[in-house]
Design an enzyme around this catalytic site. Structure first.
Site, PDB file in Angstrom:
ATOM      1  N   GLY A 192      12.340  24.692  -7.056  1.00 53.28           N
ATOM      2  CA  GLY A 192      12.200  24.438  -7.638  1.00 53.28           C
ATOM      3  C   GLY A 192      12.323  23.256  -8.542  1.00 53.28           C
ATOM      4  O   GLY A 192      13.547  22.412  -7.489  1.00 53.28           O
ATOM      5  N   HIS A 454       5.999  -9.863  -7.884  1.00 55.18           N
ATOM      6  CA  HIS A 454       6.549  -9.412  -6.451  1.00 55.18           C
ATOM      7  C   HIS A 454       8.075  -9.989  -7.354  1.00 55.18           C
ATOM      8  O   HIS A 454       7.956 -11.287  -7.861  1.00 55.18           O
ATOM      9  CB  HIS A 454       5.959 -10.422  -5.351  1.00 55.18           C
ATOM     10  CG  HIS A 454       6.878 -10.526  -4.410  1.00 55.18           C
ATOM     11  ND1 HIS A 454       7.142  -9.830  -3.356  1.00 55.18           N
ATOM     12  CD2 HIS A 454       7.832 -11.934  -3.999  1.00 55.18           C
ATOM     13  CE1 HIS A 454       7.783 -10.035  -1.992  1.00 55.18           C
ATOM     14  NE2 HIS A 454       8.263 -11.327  -2.942  1.00 55.18           N
TER      15      HIS A 454
END
Ligand SMILES: Cc1cc2nc3c(=O)[nH]c(=O)nc-3n(C[C@H](O)[C@H](O)[C@H](O)COP(=O)(O)OP(=O)(O)OC[C@H]3O[C@@H](n4cnc5c(N)ncnc54)[C@H](O)[C@@H]3O)c2cc1C
Length: 475
Positions: A192, A454
């Protein structure tokens, strides 16, 4: 110190300390009791999260990631290193310092918000006039009363039956964060979140790590496509994960641990290791609360039974975080803590279980919110899916970390975003945009129309949104 409080919070993990601060902000007289102590016996508020969970694990993940980068990736950037080594003692000391900063920060916040902090154990003593009497045992023993009680006692690691944690060879999360030297061979039971994170730390530092998992599928709660991509990356890193195993006898000796198991094919095998980390889930902390004296209802796991508002069966008694139903996550505990304090004040505290994000801080990171593709299929929901690989993202290329993708699932009719699943660099940070979008019931088109900086990893989220409509621009 007053002995009568409006609100008494038992436990100062993320559920408890946040509930205490919010209640104090709302004008209540608040006491918060927590028994966690430093090695020197001093107070260490912050619970599992701060002391042996979220914070120290991320500190070690960061340190080990730097080591991994230095050893395997710096050369690509033209950075030459000689004599690279690991000083585990320093790494652990830094981790302890990070923990201490968080402990001290919470003590400061208690002071700032006038929360009375009591270092010791709290338990129910009796119902009192208009509230409850709580016995507090620290350096002294005393009784205080509260009109409202918030239980935030958290959880502890579950041991395998008949195999107690000795924290020398058989380790819980606590011991796993204190291994003093890199083990040659490390075994884990349970793949997990905790198993993968702990396995990653010690693998990066040079241990040969094998994780044994009982379930036949890897990360069953994660979107299948994302889990598959993550597994591919872990395999490449040399993290051995055996699925569908049945663990048998575990023997400890001076030399280490041996784990007998049957693999998925039914073959009987033995895994020898220097240390074994057992991460098979957690049990709620309710044994020391004296719950029976006031008739507080617990379920068969020992968790406190609560309704959707975190109300227990007793008037004026609430419970939040790991000690109740729901995901065992620090931010879920915090949200419940805030909501309970606000409900005590007569406000409408709210926790949206549909938009709780999940994160696994491995490399690549895995993060998701909302429903997976398999859940949507099972629920009979018509959906559209868009994916965008980090391979086609300029920032990921510049970072040198192009593993993984962003995957967006949207309703086929309304276009509402139903789930976002990310495996890749800084997925833990990227998921926040998806959580926000889902909270505001955004459509995939909404996200596709938002201007993203960007070059940034977040452009992959925008592109995945565009891909839902089959019009990704960069792939
Ligand atoms: C290795 C590891 C990594 C994890 N990483 C993450 C992660 O990255 N992100 C995330 O969201 N979650 C993570 N978790 C889970 C997270 O730590 C828990 O969900 C969170 O701590 C639960 O908060 P809580 O307030 O309910 O309880 P806890 O944090 O467990 O705090 C409970 C506090 O109550 C105290 N207490 C208990 N009984 C009494 C009593 N009778 N009297 C006084 N004090 C008492 C305890 O000593 C403890 O300080 C991680 C857990 C582990 C083990």
């Amino acid at each position: 110190m007053s002995k009568n409080f409006d609100v008494i919070v038992i436990g100062a993990g993320p559920g408890g300390y946040i509930a205490a601060i919010r209640a104090a902000q709302l004008g209540f007289q608040v006491a918060c009791i927590d028994e966690w102590q430093t090695a020197a016996g001093g107070p260490a508020p912050g619970g599992t999260c701060t002391n042996v969970g979220c914070i120290p694990s991320k500190a070690l993940l960061q340190s080990s990631e730097y080591f991994d980068q230095a050893g395997h990736h710096f050369a690509e950037h033209g950075i030459q290193l000689q004599g690279l080594g690991v000083d585990v003692a320093q790494m652990l000391a830094r981790k302890d310092q990070v923990v201490k900063q968080n402990n001290d920060g919470i003590l400061y916040l208690f002071k700032k918000n006038k929360v009375s902090f009591l270092h010791g154990r709290g338990r129910f003593a009796a119902k009192a006039d208009g509230g409850y009497e709580i016995k507090f045992t620290g350096k002294t023993e005393e009784s205080i009363t509260g009109k409202q009680i918030v239980i935030a006692t958290g959880s502890s690691a579950r041991a395998l039956p008949g195999v107690p944690f000795d924290e020398v060879h058989v380790l819980s999360n606590d011991g796993a964060l204190r291994i003093g030297a890199v083990p040659k061979k490390l075994a884990l039971i349970g793949s997990g979140v905790i198993g993968l994170e702990m396995g990653s730390v010690w693998r990066r530092l040079g241990a040969e790590v094998t994780i044994l998992e009982g379930l036949p599928t890897f990360l069953g709660a994660v979107d299948e496509q994302i889990a598959k991509e993550a597994k591919k990356a872990f395999d490449k890193q040399g993290l051995k994960i055996e699925l569908g195993v049945q663990v048998g006898e575990i023997k400890s000796s001076q030399k280490g641990v041996s784990v007998a198991y049957r693999n998925a094919k039914g073959e009987a095998l033995t895994l020898d290791a220097d240390k074994l980390i057992v991460s098979i889930g957690r049990v709620p902390n309710t044994t020391g609360l004296n719950a029976q004296v006031v008739g507080l209802q617990l379920d068969e796991r020992g968790a406190i039974v609560v309704d959707a508002d975190c109300k227990t069966n007793l008037p004026g008694v609430w419970a939040v975080g790991d000690v109740v139903r729901g995901p065992m996550l620090a931010h879920k505990a915090e949200e419940e803590g805030v909501a309970v304090a606000e409900r005590i004040a007569g406000q409408h505290g709210h926790v949206n279980f549909n938009t709780i994000p999940w994160v696994i801080y491995t490399s690549p990171e895995i993060a998701w919110v909302g429903r997976t593709e398999q859940q949507l299929k099972a629920d009979g929901v018509a959906y559209k899916a868009g994916t965008f690989p980090f391979l086609a993202n300029g920032r990921a290329r510049a970072l040198g970390d192009t593993t993984g993708m962003v995957k967006m699932l949207a309703d086929a009719v309304t276009d509402e975003v139903l789930g976002v699943h990310i495996v890749g660099p800084l997925a833990s940070e990227l998921i926040a945009e998806a959580v926000m979008a889902m909270e505001f019931k955004a459509s995939s088109e909404d996200i596709a129309r938002i201007c993203h900086a960007h070059p940034s990893l977040s452009e992959a989220t925008k592109e995945a949104a565009l891909a839902v409509d089959k019009r990704a621009l960069n792939f």
